[in-house]
Design a protein around this motif. Structure first.
Motif, short mmCIF file in Angstrom:
data_model
loop_
_atom_site.label_atom_id
_atom_site.label_comp_id
_atom_site.label_asym_id
_atom_site.label_seq_id
_atom_site.Cartn_x
_atom_site.Cartn_y
_atom_site.Cartn_z
N GLY A 123 0.79 -1.22 0.00
CA GLY A 123 0.00 0.00 0.00
C GLY A 123 0.82 1.28 0.00
N ILE A 124 2.06 1.22 -0.50
CA ILE A 124 2.91 2.42 -0.56
C ILE A 124 3.25 2.66 -2.03
CG2 ILE A 124 5.00 3.52 0.31
CD1 ILE A 124 5.09 1.13 2.36
N LYS A 125 2.85 3.79 -2.54
CA LYS A 125 3.05 4.11 -3.95
C LYS A 125 4.32 4.95 -4.10
CE LYS A 125 0.65 6.02 -7.98
NZ LYS A 125 -0.57 6.74 -8.43
N ILE A 126 5.30 4.40 -4.84
CA ILE A 126 6.54 5.11 -5.10
C ILE A 126 6.84 5.04 -6.59
CG2 ILE A 126 7.43 4.60 -2.79
CD1 ILE A 126 9.21 2.48 -4.03
N GLU A 127 7.88 5.73 -7.04
CA GLU A 127 8.27 5.73 -8.44
C GLU A 127 9.75 5.42 -8.55
OE1 GLU A 127 7.16 9.65 -9.63
OE2 GLU A 127 5.07 9.11 -10.04
N THR A 128 10.17 5.09 -9.77
CA THR A 128 11.59 4.85 -10.04
C THR A 128 12.02 5.76 -11.18
OG1 THR A 128 11.12 3.05 -11.60
CG2 THR A 128 11.46 2.46 -9.29
N ASP A 129 13.30 6.06 -11.21
CA ASP A 129 13.90 6.85 -12.29
C ASP A 129 15.26 6.25 -12.59
OD1 ASP A 129 14.51 8.75 -14.17
OD2 ASP A 129 15.02 10.33 -12.73
N GLY A 130 15.32 5.49 -13.68
CA GLY A 130 16.55 4.77 -13.96
C GLY A 130 16.77 3.72 -12.88
N GLY A 131 17.90 3.77 -12.22
CA GLY A 131 18.18 2.82 -11.15
C GLY A 131 17.87 3.36 -9.78
N ASP A 132 17.24 4.53 -9.70
CA ASP A 132 16.94 5.14 -8.42
C ASP A 132 15.48 4.94 -8.03
OD1 ASP A 132 19.50 6.09 -8.08
OD2 ASP A 132 19.06 8.09 -8.85
N ILE A 133 15.24 4.91 -6.73
CA ILE A 133 13.88 4.96 -6.18
C ILE A 133 13.60 6.40 -5.80
CG2 ILE A 133 12.41 4.20 -4.29
CD1 ILE A 133 14.30 1.74 -4.12
N LEU A 134 12.45 6.92 -6.21
CA LEU A 134 12.08 8.29 -5.88
C LEU A 134 10.98 8.29 -4.83
CD1 LEU A 134 12.04 10.05 -9.37
CD2 LEU A 134 13.91 9.87 -7.73
N LEU A 135 11.20 9.00 -3.75
CA LEU A 135 10.22 9.13 -2.67
C LEU A 135 9.84 10.60 -2.56
CD1 LEU A 135 11.99 6.91 0.03
CD2 LEU A 135 10.32 6.19 -1.70
N SER A 136 8.66 10.96 -3.07
CA SER A 136 8.21 12.35 -3.02
C SER A 136 7.45 12.59 -1.72
CB SER A 136 7.31 12.66 -4.21
OG SER A 136 6.75 13.94 -4.08
N PHE A 137 7.73 13.72 -1.09
CA PHE A 137 7.06 14.04 0.17
C PHE A 137 6.09 15.21 0.01
CE2 PHE A 137 11.30 15.98 0.04
CZ PHE A 137 11.00 17.33 0.19
N ALA A 138 5.85 15.67 -1.22
CA ALA A 138 5.01 16.85 -1.42
C ALA A 138 3.58 16.64 -0.94
CB ALA A 138 5.01 17.25 -2.90
N SER A 139 3.02 15.46 -1.19
CA SER A 139 1.61 15.25 -0.83
C SER A 139 1.44 14.54 0.50
CB SER A 139 0.92 14.41 -1.92
OG SER A 139 1.46 13.10 -1.98
N LEU A 140 2.54 14.18 1.14
CA LEU A 140 2.47 13.42 2.39
C LEU A 140 2.36 14.36 3.58
CD1 LEU A 140 2.68 10.43 3.38
CD2 LEU A 140 5.11 10.86 3.76
N PRO A 141 1.32 14.24 4.40
CA PRO A 141 1.22 15.09 5.59
C PRO A 141 2.40 14.87 6.53
CG PRO A 141 -0.88 13.99 5.15
CD PRO A 141 0.14 13.36 4.24
N GLU A 142 2.82 15.92 7.20
CA GLU A 142 3.98 15.83 8.08
C GLU A 142 3.81 14.74 9.13
OE1 GLU A 142 5.51 19.60 9.64
OE2 GLU A 142 4.27 20.62 8.15
N GLU A 143 2.61 14.60 9.66
CA GLU A 143 2.39 13.63 10.72
C GLU A 143 2.48 12.18 10.24
OE1 GLU A 143 -1.68 15.27 9.38
OE2 GLU A 143 0.36 16.02 9.80
#
Length: 458
Positions: A406-426
């Motif tokens: 249940g965790i949606k992430i993305e990849t870019d080439g050989g990297d894993i990208l974890l965006s925090f823009a939409s994630l609430p601080e808590e």
């Protein structure tokens, strides 16, 4: 509701009611008619199909019995929420997948409470009242008042030197690149640094450019050789010291001036930097040779599709001529609203709020990564992309493992990208902990264990 999809075959053997029934049922099953869509009345449908009321009444009655249709007193007939067959399974799967996403760490979203929605709504309402303007076709290069506001804003926020007539707007960077390629004419050789920019590379290749991606180097300018265009993707560059950035930018600007070449500076959210004072754009160093590209997707709202390009004077006229043969790709209403939003100072106030918010979030996220995974985890902050890039083997395997939990992430080439823009601080600490739970025995864990084993043998 428009019901032109229904075709009546009077020469066939099927009863008229059955033809109406089957076509409505097929449209509902396939999802072409959404649940709760209001259907035409019996009289309206009968008149529209040039049939008597009887076959329509019979078709509606059978649709109601089979669960396709529901009736509301004094309101009419509606497609029922129920679905059949594969369409039903697809709907359930889609609902389940959406509900199962506990933490969305993908790009393309921002946290709702961080958006300046009240001011944006006011500007939209004001634009919708400008009837004479919104009932006419827009300028293919962008609305004049927006271009004027963008020229002034780009100078204030990024130091970009251009006039309003040297600005072109579109719905995104790819559309701007497409217009630029048409203005440049025949293709040549374009160079990008790793990891590149897949969408931009595709546009260039579609217009006949030879595109190569080279490894990053301290001496980028010295390795460009006979390239005609260098595309600088600032958001994908790792953090550097001010001295390193200054040397690199100066060398690139000198390469462009001396060789009469062009640099496309994709300054994605360059004004959004929050770890230190933003460095001005490269464009002022060689305004005759640098095409500056800016956008507002992460800063304002991802759904507002307005990007802009500041062109060297010798390209501005060619781009305007090329744009003349195409329709605008960006909504005129949104352009007028954005012009007001900038003019009234909302954008710059919102920018100041976002810098504070993303600074706080980035610190919380980096602390959570170090605390949860330990110092052996390699990551870097992509500041203007509001994401952390993790270096790990088997990035796609890790993405799928996270999605199963249940965790949606993305990849870019050989990297894993974890965006925090939409994630609430808590939710930051819990989301990072959930990632670790999703990755036991994974390629990332295996890599760390191999490293520990190797040190133990030493």
């Amino acid at each position: 509701m428009i019901f032109d999809f229904i075709r009546i075959d009077r020469r066939g053997g099927d009863a008229l009611w059955r033809q109406i029934y089957e076509q409505f049922a097929a449209a509902a099953d396939s999802g072409m008619i959404a649940p709760l869509t209001r259907l035409p009345s019996i009289r309206e449908l009968a008149e529209g199909l040039s049939v008597s009321r009887s076959p329509v009444e019979n078709a509606y009655e059978r649709l109601h019995i089979d669960g396709y249709l529901m009736s509301r007193p004094k309101s009419g007939y509606f497609i029922a929420p129920r679905r059949r067959g594969n369409a039903a399974a697809w709907e359930r799967a889609r609902a389940k997948n959406s509900a199962d996403i506990r933490y969305d760490l993908s790009s393309g979203r921002i946290e709702a409470k961080s958006a300046d929605l009240s001011a944006w709504r006011r500007c939209l309402r004001a634009a919708l009242k400008r009837e004479d303007e919104i009932t006419s076709r827009g300028d293919p290069c962008g609305e004049g008042e927006l271009r004027a506001q963008l020229a002034a804003y780009a100078y204030r926020a990024r130091g970009v030197k251009c006039r309003a007539e040297e600005i072109v707007t579109a719905s995104g960077t790819q559309q701007l690149l497409s217009l630029l390629c048409r203005a440049l004419g025949g293709g040549g050789r374009a160079v990008l640094e790793s990891p590149g920019f897949e969408q931009g590379e595709r546009v260039l290749r579609d217009y006949g450019w030879e595109v190569s991606v080279v490894e990053e180097s301290p001496d980028t300018a010295g390795r460009l050789g006979g390239a005609d265009i260098f595309m600088e993707i600032g958001s994908k560059r790792p953090l550097r010291t001010l001295a390193q950035r200054t040397r690199r930018r100066g060398a690139l600007a000198e390469w462009a001036r001396e060789n009469g070449r062009f640099i496309i500076e994709d300054d994605y959210n360059g004004e959004l930097r929050y770890l230190a004072r933003p460095i001005p754009a490269m464009q002022p160093l060689a305004p005759e040779n640098i095409v500056y590209v800016g956008s507002f997707s992460q800063l304002l709202l991802p759904s507002v599709r307005v990007a802009y390009m500041a062109l060297p004077p010798r390209l501005a006229e060619s781009c305007a001529e090329a744009a003349r043969f195409y329709d605008p790709t960006s909504s005129k209403v949104e352009q007028l609203a954005l012009a007001d939003y900038i003019r009234e100072g909302h954008l710059e106030r919102h920018l100041r709020r976002c810098r504070k918010l993303y600074l706080r979030k980035s610190r919380l996220f980096s602390e959570a990564l170090t605390r949860t995974f330990g110092p052996s985890l390699r990551w870097r902050l992509l500041e203007t992309s509001t994401a952390f890039a993790l270096t790990a083997s088997g990035a796609e395997e890790l993405r799928l493992a996270a999605l199963r939990e249940g965790i949606k992430i993305e990849t870019d080439g050989g990297d894993i990208l974890l965006s925090f823009a939409s994630l609430p601080e808590e939710d930051i600490a819990a989301a990072v902990s959930a990632l670790k739970e999703a990755w036991p025995g994974s390629a990332m864990r295996a890599k760390r264990e191999r490293q520990r084993a190797h040190r133990g043998r030493g």
